[in-house]
Scaffold this motif. Structure first.
Motif, PDB file in Angstrom:
ATOM      1  N   ARG A   2      17.452  22.169  51.735  1.00  0.00           N
ATOM      2  CA  ARG A   2      17.993  20.854  51.387  1.00  0.00           C
ATOM      3  C   ARG A   2      19.423  20.702  51.856  1.00  0.00           C
ATOM      4  O   ARG A   2      19.818  19.667  52.369  1.00  0.00           O
ATOM      5  N   ARG A   3      20.232  21.742  51.675  1.00  0.00           N
ATOM      6  CA  ARG A   3      21.635  21.705  52.119  1.00  0.00           C
ATOM      7  C   ARG A   3      21.700  21.549  53.634  1.00  0.00           C
ATOM      8  O   ARG A   3      22.534  20.809  54.159  1.00  0.00           O
ATOM      9  N   ALA A   4      20.828  22.270  54.287  1.00  0.00           N
ATOM     10  CA  ALA A   4      20.802  22.166  55.747  1.00  0.00           C
ATOM     11  C   ALA A   4      20.415  20.748  56.153  1.00  0.00           C
ATOM     12  O   ALA A   4      20.966  20.165  57.093  1.00  0.00           O
ATOM     13  N   TRP A   5      19.459  20.177  55.436  1.00  0.00           N
ATOM     14  CA  TRP A   5      19.028  18.804  55.713  1.00  0.00           C
ATOM     15  C   TRP A   5      20.170  17.818  55.458  1.00  0.00           C
ATOM     16  O   TRP A   5      20.429  16.927  56.275  1.00  0.00           O
ATOM     17  N   GLU A   6      20.879  17.970  54.351  1.00  0.00           N
ATOM     18  CA  GLU A   6      22.016  17.113  54.022  1.00  0.00           C
ATOM     19  C   GLU A   6      23.124  17.270  55.069  1.00  0.00           C
ATOM     20  O   GLU A   6      23.762  16.304  55.476  1.00  0.00           O
ATOM     21  N   HIS A   7      23.358  18.504  55.439  1.00  0.00           N
ATOM     22  CA  HIS A   7      24.393  18.766  56.462  1.00  0.00           C
ATOM     23  C   HIS A   7      24.002  18.106  57.780  1.00  0.00           C
ATOM     24  O   HIS A   7      24.829  17.475  58.445  1.00  0.00           O
ATOM     25  N   ALA A   8      22.744  18.240  58.153  1.00  0.00           N
ATOM     26  CA  ALA A   8      22.261  17.632  59.394  1.00  0.00           C
ATOM     27  C   ALA A   8      22.385  16.116  59.307  1.00  0.00           C
ATOM     28  O   ALA A   8      22.752  15.443  60.285  1.00  0.00           O
ATOM     29  N   ALA A   9      22.120  15.544  58.131  1.00  0.00           N
ATOM     30  CA  ALA A   9      22.229  14.093  57.952  1.00  0.00           C
ATOM     31  C   ALA A   9      23.686  13.653  58.101  1.00  0.00           C
ATOM     32  O   ALA A   9      23.984  12.625  58.730  1.00  0.00           O
ATOM     33  N   ARG A  10      24.606  14.413  57.502  1.00  0.00           N
ATOM     34  CA  ARG A  10      26.035  14.095  57.630  1.00  0.00           C
ATOM     35  C   ARG A  10      26.502  14.219  59.077  1.00  0.00           C
ATOM     36  O   ARG A  10      27.242  13.384  59.582  1.00  0.00           O
ATOM     37  N   VAL A  11      26.048  15.278  59.751  1.00  0.00           N
ATOM     38  CA  VAL A  11      26.410  15.466  61.158  1.00  0.00           C
ATOM     39  C   VAL A  11      25.872  14.303  61.984  1.00  0.00           C
ATOM     40  O   VAL A  11      26.562  13.765  62.860  1.00  0.00           O
TER      41      VAL A  11
END
Length: 100
Positions: A2-11
């Motif tokens: 989930r964190r990776a997904w959120e980070h990817a979304a922010r990026v």
């Protein structure tokens, strides 16, 4: 994950914002370049007009100089004719006195 997904979304959001800013900067640069090109074209036309005007002034100056030379020549010729007329008048007077 989930964190990776959120980070990817922010990026992705940051990347999209950067692309948007980049496109806006490109448009601004194109607009400024067009304005600069128009100003440059206007300056080139002004310079061209000034050069034509300068050439016209040179032509007028040349014509003026030619007219001044012609005037001086005519004044010299007039003075010469005055002397000739004075000499002829004198000669006529002298002959008139001889005839009397």
């Amino acid at each position: 994950a989930r964190r990776a997904w959120e980070h990817a979304a922010r990026v992705t959001d940051v990347s999209n914002a950067c692309h948007g800013d980049l496109n806006m900067l490109r448009q601004l640069a194109r607009s400024r370049l067009s304005l600069f090109a128009a100003k440059l074209e206007g300056m080139e036309l002004a310079v061209s007009d000034a050069m034509h005007h300068a050439r016209d002034l040179d032509v007028v100056k040349g014509e003026r100089d030619a007219l001044m030379r012609e005037r001086e020549s005519l004044e010299s010729e007039r003075e010469s004719l005055r002397h000739t007329v004075a000499a002829l008048e004198c000669e006529v007077r002298e002959r008139g006195e001889e005839c009397e």
